[in-house]
Design a protein around this motif. Structure first.
Motif, PDB file in Angstrom:
ATOM      1  N   ALA A  57       5.820  12.479  -6.796  1.00 46.32           N
ATOM      2  CA  ALA A  57       6.965  11.812  -5.958  1.00 46.32           C
ATOM      3  C   ALA A  57       6.432  12.011  -4.216  1.00 46.32           C
ATOM      4  CB  ALA A  57       8.195  12.455  -6.058  1.00 46.32           C
ATOM      5  N   GLU A  58       6.035  13.021  -3.713  1.00 49.06           N
ATOM      6  CA  GLU A  58       5.462  13.013  -2.547  1.00 49.06           C
ATOM      7  C   GLU A  58       4.479  12.327  -2.290  1.00 49.06           C
ATOM      8  OE1 GLU A  58       5.230  17.178  -1.244  1.00 49.06           O
ATOM      9  OE2 GLU A  58       6.811  17.637  -2.357  1.00 49.06           O
ATOM     10  N   LYS A  59       3.464  11.906  -3.350  1.00 44.44           N
ATOM     11  CA  LYS A  59       2.342  11.338  -2.949  1.00 44.44           C
ATOM     12  C   LYS A  59       2.502   9.854  -2.879  1.00 44.44           C
ATOM     13  CE  LYS A  59      -2.428  10.977  -4.410  1.00 44.44           C
ATOM     14  NZ  LYS A  59      -3.634  11.502  -5.481  1.00 44.44           N
ATOM     15  N   VAL A  60       3.578   9.608  -3.617  1.00 46.98           N
ATOM     16  CA  VAL A  60       4.170   8.128  -3.828  1.00 46.98           C
ATOM     17  C   VAL A  60       4.947   7.716  -2.524  1.00 46.98           C
ATOM     18  CG1 VAL A  60       5.776   6.622  -4.735  1.00 46.98           C
ATOM     19  CG2 VAL A  60       4.161   7.824  -6.258  1.00 46.98           C
ATOM     20  N   ALA A  61       5.659   8.443  -2.142  1.00 49.23           N
ATOM     21  CA  ALA A  61       6.435   8.349  -0.963  1.00 49.23           C
ATOM     22  C   ALA A  61       5.555   8.121   0.527  1.00 49.23           C
ATOM     23  CB  ALA A  61       7.527   9.484  -0.610  1.00 49.23           C
ATOM     24  N   LEU A  62       4.435   8.975   0.521  1.00 52.43           N
ATOM     25  CA  LEU A  62       3.457   8.822   1.284  1.00 52.43           C
ATOM     26  C   LEU A  62       2.634   7.732   1.457  1.00 52.43           C
ATOM     27  CD1 LEU A  62       2.390  10.321   4.237  1.00 52.43           C
ATOM     28  CD2 LEU A  62       1.142  11.549   2.507  1.00 52.43           C
ATOM     29  N   CYS A  63       2.093   7.304   0.234  1.00 52.39           N
ATOM     30  CA  CYS A  63       1.678   6.089  -0.056  1.00 52.39           C
ATOM     31  C   CYS A  63       2.227   4.652   0.574  1.00 52.39           C
ATOM     32  CB  CYS A  63       1.293   6.098  -1.623  1.00 52.39           C
ATOM     33  SG  CYS A  63       0.108   4.520  -1.845  1.00 52.39           S
ATOM     34  N   ILE A  64       3.707   4.753  -0.042  1.00 52.64           N
ATOM     35  CA  ILE A  64       4.393   3.721   0.226  1.00 52.64           C
ATOM     36  C   ILE A  64       4.826   3.615   1.717  1.00 52.64           C
ATOM     37  CG2 ILE A  64       6.938   2.446   0.025  1.00 52.64           C
ATOM     38  CD1 ILE A  64       5.277   2.462  -2.620  1.00 52.64           C
ATOM     39  N   ALA A  65       4.840   4.697   2.381  1.00 54.89           N
ATOM     40  CA  ALA A  65       5.000   4.846   3.954  1.00 54.89           C
ATOM     41  C   ALA A  65       3.862   4.372   4.723  1.00 54.89           C
ATOM     42  CB  ALA A  65       5.286   6.297   4.198  1.00 54.89           C
ATOM     43  N   THR A  66       2.739   4.735   4.176  1.00 53.85           N
ATOM     44  CA  THR A  66       1.398   4.141   4.857  1.00 53.85           C
ATOM     45  C   THR A  66       1.076   2.813   4.557  1.00 53.85           C
ATOM     46  OG1 THR A  66       0.241   6.495   4.481  1.00 53.85           O
ATOM     47  CG2 THR A  66      -1.003   4.623   4.700  1.00 53.85           C
ATOM     48  N   ALA A  67       1.496   2.335   3.488  1.00 48.27           N
ATOM     49  CA  ALA A  67       1.029   0.819   3.220  1.00 48.27           C
ATOM     50  C   ALA A  67       2.311  -0.017   3.850  1.00 48.27           C
ATOM     51  CB  ALA A  67       1.377   0.547   1.533  1.00 48.27           C
ATOM     52  N   ASN A  68       3.232   0.490   4.266  1.00 51.15           N
ATOM     53  CA  ASN A  68       4.260  -0.221   5.156  1.00 51.15           C
ATOM     54  C   ASN A  68       4.331   0.217   6.550  1.00 51.15           C
ATOM     55  OD1 ASN A  68       5.444  -2.154   3.180  1.00 51.15           O
ATOM     56  ND2 ASN A  68       5.688  -0.329   1.882  1.00 51.15           N
ATOM     57  N   ALA A  69       3.339   0.907   6.933  1.00 51.28           N
ATOM     58  CA  ALA A  69       3.578   1.163   8.363  1.00 51.28           C
ATOM     59  C   ALA A  69       3.424  -0.069   9.409  1.00 51.28           C
ATOM     60  CB  ALA A  69       2.138   2.120   8.754  1.00 51.28           C
ATOM     61  N   LYS A  70       4.181   0.048  10.398  1.00 50.70           N
ATOM     62  CA  LYS A  70       4.461  -0.939  11.211  1.00 50.70           C
ATOM     63  C   LYS A  70       3.065  -1.195  12.081  1.00 50.70           C
ATOM     64  CE  LYS A  70       8.622  -1.586  10.571  1.00 50.70           C
ATOM     65  NZ  LYS A  70       9.088  -2.666   9.796  1.00 50.70           N
ATOM     66  N   ARG A  71       2.410  -2.328  12.179  1.00 48.87           N
ATOM     67  CA  ARG A  71       1.327  -2.636  12.845  1.00 48.87           C
ATOM     68  C   ARG A  71       1.773  -4.022  13.779  1.00 48.87           C
ATOM     69  NH1 ARG A  71       0.014  -1.728   7.656  1.00 48.87           N
ATOM     70  NH2 ARG A  71      -1.589   0.108   7.328  1.00 48.87           N
ATOM     71  N   ALA A  72       1.057  -4.097  14.657  1.00 47.28           N
ATOM     72  CA  ALA A  72       1.333  -5.046  15.739  1.00 47.28           C
ATOM     73  C   ALA A  72       0.263  -5.887  16.173  1.00 47.28           C
ATOM     74  CB  ALA A  72       1.823  -4.373  17.048  1.00 47.28           C
ATOM     75  N   LYS A  73       0.208  -7.261  16.708  1.00 45.14           N
ATOM     76  CA  LYS A  73      -0.897  -8.041  17.186  1.00 45.14           C
ATOM     77  C   LYS A  73      -1.400  -7.374  18.538  1.00 45.14           C
ATOM     78  CE  LYS A  73      -1.849 -12.553  18.431  1.00 45.14           C
ATOM     79  NZ  LYS A  73      -1.424 -14.063  18.458  1.00 45.14           N
TER      80      LYS A  73
END
Length: 186
Positions: A57-73
């Protein structure tokens, strides 16, 4: 989950300080707090997939958070970049084939597994595309989607692709199509 995240951040900071020669803080508080989240993990009772994930569960939460990290132009970015990618789909993702039955969480972990094989074990990108990517025709193209402009791809993909340097791979990135690993070639 916040307690777990703060524990992970504390442990990471301690390891980073120790690796850099700094004085690491006493690990007593994180070690004592680490077992606390375990009873909270099964909290989603109504058929929640996080409960089924158990220790991951922790690994999943970290993965999802990383995958949706805010990025900008970025200012000064090129008009086009040439990229290859691995796409791991999940049930319900845009254009996912009916044969795709894995959950969003399982897909994120699968993309993370591919990333680790590439980044930590030095696996061949073409082989990882063949093994992990579920984009039609990806294996025969080595995951290449060619030169793209920002407008050619969805925003999370573009933001991740355009922040990469040549010969650099992204972390896991989520779009409506699934989870991607993006490798910039030009």
């Amino acid at each position: 989950m916040k307690t777990t995240r703060s524990v992970l951040v504390s442990l990471f900071a301690a390891a980073l300080l120790a690796a850099c020669g700094g004085a690491a803080p006493e690990p007593k508080a994180p070690v004592e707090k680490a077992p606390e989240p375990a009873p909270e993990a099964p909290k989603p009772e109504a058929g929640g997939e996080a409960a089924a994930a158990g220790p991951d569960a922790e690994k999943v939460a970290l993965c999802i958070a990383t995958a949706n990290a805010k990025r900008a132009k970025f200012s000064g970015e090129p008009p086009k970049v040439t990229v290859r990618h691995i796409l791991v789909k999940y049930k319900g993702a845009k254009n996912a084939d009916a044969s795709i039955t894995r959950s969003r969480e399982e897909a994120c972990l699968r993309a993370l597994e591919a990333r680790d094989k590439l980044a930590k074990e030095g696996a061949d990108f073409d082989e990882m595309v063949k093994q992990y990517s579920e984009e039609p025709g990806a294996a025969s193209r080595g995951g290449s989607i060619g030169a793209v402009e920002r407008a050619d791809v969805v925003k999370p993909f573009a933001d991740a692709a355009f922040e990469l340097s040549v010969n650099q791979m992204s972390d896991v990135v989520e779009t409506d199509f699934g989870f991607h690993l993006i490798f910039r070639t030009e």
